[in-house]
Design a protein around this motif. Sequence first.
Motif, PDB file in Angstrom:
ATOM      1  N   THR A  55       0.827  -1.206   0.000  1.00 32.79           N
ATOM      2  CA  THR A  55       0.000   0.000   0.000  1.00 32.79           C
ATOM      3  C   THR A  55       0.859   1.252   0.000  1.00 32.79           C
ATOM      4  OG1 THR A  55      -1.798  -1.177   1.099  1.00 32.79           O
ATOM      5  CG2 THR A  55      -1.844   1.231   1.223  1.00 32.79           C
ATOM      6  N   ALA A  56       1.962   1.243   0.743  1.00 31.99           N
ATOM      7  CA  ALA A  56       2.851   2.410   0.774  1.00 31.99           C
ATOM      8  C   ALA A  56       3.364   2.727  -0.632  1.00 31.99           C
ATOM      9  CB  ALA A  56       4.016   2.157   1.728  1.00 31.99           C
ATOM     10  N   ALA A  57       3.790   1.710  -1.358  1.00 33.99           N
ATOM     11  CA  ALA A  57       4.302   1.932  -2.714  1.00 33.99           C
ATOM     12  C   ALA A  57       3.190   2.395  -3.655  1.00 33.99           C
ATOM     13  CB  ALA A  57       4.958   0.657  -3.245  1.00 33.99           C
ATOM     14  N   ILE A  58       2.026   1.770  -3.556  1.00 38.52           N
ATOM     15  CA  ILE A  58       0.890   2.148  -4.410  1.00 38.52           C
ATOM     16  C   ILE A  58       0.507   3.603  -4.188  1.00 38.52           C
ATOM     17  CG2 ILE A  58      -1.598   1.795  -4.763  1.00 38.52           C
ATOM     18  CD1 ILE A  58      -1.005  -1.242  -4.032  1.00 38.52           C
ATOM     19  N   GLU A  59       0.322   3.975  -2.933  1.00 35.43           N
ATOM     20  CA  GLU A  59      -0.137   5.333  -2.630  1.00 35.43           C
ATOM     21  C   GLU A  59       0.921   6.376  -2.979  1.00 35.43           C
ATOM     22  OE1 GLU A  59      -3.216   6.128  -2.024  1.00 35.43           O
ATOM     23  OE2 GLU A  59      -3.816   4.014  -1.968  1.00 35.43           O
ATOM     24  N   ALA A  60       2.197   6.038  -2.815  1.00 38.80           N
ATOM     25  CA  ALA A  60       3.263   6.970  -3.195  1.00 38.80           C
ATOM     26  C   ALA A  60       3.223   7.231  -4.700  1.00 38.80           C
ATOM     27  CB  ALA A  60       4.621   6.409  -2.782  1.00 38.80           C
ATOM     28  N   LEU A  61       3.093   6.175  -5.486  1.00 40.96           N
ATOM     29  CA  LEU A  61       3.058   6.335  -6.940  1.00 40.96           C
ATOM     30  C   LEU A  61       1.790   7.072  -7.382  1.00 40.96           C
ATOM     31  CD1 LEU A  61       4.482   2.858  -7.933  1.00 40.96           C
ATOM     32  CD2 LEU A  61       5.618   5.079  -8.226  1.00 40.96           C
ATOM     33  N   LYS A  62       0.670   6.804  -6.712  1.00 39.40           N
ATOM     34  CA  LYS A  62      -0.580   7.491  -7.052  1.00 39.40           C
ATOM     35  C   LYS A  62      -0.533   8.973  -6.694  1.00 39.40           C
ATOM     36  CE  LYS A  62      -4.399   5.219  -5.947  1.00 39.40           C
ATOM     37  NZ  LYS A  62      -5.308   4.291  -5.221  1.00 39.40           N
ATOM     38  N   ALA A  63       0.357   9.350  -5.770  1.00 40.48           N
ATOM     39  CA  ALA A  63       0.476  10.754  -5.363  1.00 40.48           C
ATOM     40  C   ALA A  63       1.194  11.607  -6.411  1.00 40.48           C
ATOM     41  CB  ALA A  63       1.213  10.843  -4.022  1.00 40.48           C
ATOM     42  N   LEU A  64       1.864  10.965  -7.372  1.00 39.88           N
ATOM     43  CA  LEU A  64       2.571  11.706  -8.418  1.00 39.88           C
ATOM     44  C   LEU A  64       1.572  12.288  -9.410  1.00 39.88           C
ATOM     45  CD1 LEU A  64       5.518   9.222  -9.009  1.00 39.88           C
ATOM     46  CD2 LEU A  64       5.538  11.354  -7.670  1.00 39.88           C
ATOM     47  N   LYS A  65       1.772  13.541  -9.759  1.00 42.54           N
ATOM     48  CA  LYS A  65       0.819  14.238 -10.618  1.00 42.54           C
ATOM     49  C   LYS A  65       1.087  14.056 -12.110  1.00 42.54           C
ATOM     50  CE  LYS A  65      -0.343  17.849  -7.256  1.00 42.54           C
ATOM     51  NZ  LYS A  65      -0.194  17.008  -6.125  1.00 42.54           N
ATOM     52  N   ARG A  66       2.312  13.604 -12.464  1.00 40.83           N
ATOM     53  CA  ARG A  66       2.641  13.402 -13.881  1.00 40.83           C
ATOM     54  C   ARG A  66       3.657  12.272 -13.992  1.00 40.83           C
ATOM     55  NH1 ARG A  66       4.898  18.277 -12.354  1.00 40.83           N
ATOM     56  NH2 ARG A  66       3.180  19.455 -13.204  1.00 40.83           N
ATOM     57  N   PRO A  67       3.813  11.698 -15.173  1.00 38.82           N
ATOM     58  CA  PRO A  67       4.784  10.616 -15.338  1.00 38.82           C
ATOM     59  C   PRO A  67       6.181  11.052 -14.885  1.00 38.82           C
ATOM     60  CG  PRO A  67       3.389  10.761 -17.270  1.00 38.82           C
ATOM     61  CD  PRO A  67       3.075  11.967 -16.421  1.00 38.82           C
ATOM     62  N   ALA A  68       6.886  10.117 -14.253  1.00 35.54           N
ATOM     63  CA  ALA A  68       8.197  10.454 -13.703  1.00 35.54           C
ATOM     64  C   ALA A  68       9.118   9.253 -13.735  1.00 35.54           C
ATOM     65  CB  ALA A  68       8.038  10.933 -12.255  1.00 35.54           C
ATOM     66  N   HIS A  69      10.430   9.552 -13.642  1.00 35.77           N
ATOM     67  CA  HIS A  69      11.411   8.507 -13.381  1.00 35.77           C
ATOM     68  C   HIS A  69      11.509   8.452 -11.862  1.00 35.77           C
ATOM     69  CE1 HIS A  69      15.781   6.870 -13.677  1.00 35.77           C
ATOM     70  NE2 HIS A  69      14.950   6.043 -13.096  1.00 35.77           N
TER      71      HIS A  69
END
Length: 160
Positions: A55-69
């Motif tokens: 869940t920590a990884a999922i929510e962190a990635l979902k918090a990004l507003k645009r595609p990123a490295h």
Amino acid sequence: MSAKGEGGNVVIHTDGACSGNPGPGGWAAILEFKGVEKKVCGGEAETTNNRMELTAAIEALKALKRPAHVVLHTDSQYLKDGITAWVHNWQRNGWKTAAKKPVKNAELWQELLAAMKPHKVDWRWVRGHAGDEMNERVDKLAREAMKPFKPGKDASAAGK
């Protein structure tokens, strides 16, 4: 969100915590980009440590507003090995393990794959509780996020 020396990368540190397994749990992530930090965290009343790590990884990635490295740091070998080595076989086998049993947390693995889709994610494992400053910070946040879900706490505080 970029740590010093990482160029335009978003650097993420994640952790999950559980009191009992299963039991009340918490998850947290610290995202860094161009010297700015963002913290995200949450918890559940009845969960497992592995579910909180995912869940920590999922929510962190979902918090990004645009595609990123993304350079994502985790102290969970289950999470890192699952997403870098095991998940492709699970998908090919219809979300069954090599022993033909259903994959545990399959819905979270699928959600993680979806959350990763717009990003390029470089997974990095870090030894937990070994003095890594960011790992210690995110561990503390995850343990704090678990507290409202522990027995004896006011249920209305659980969502805060």
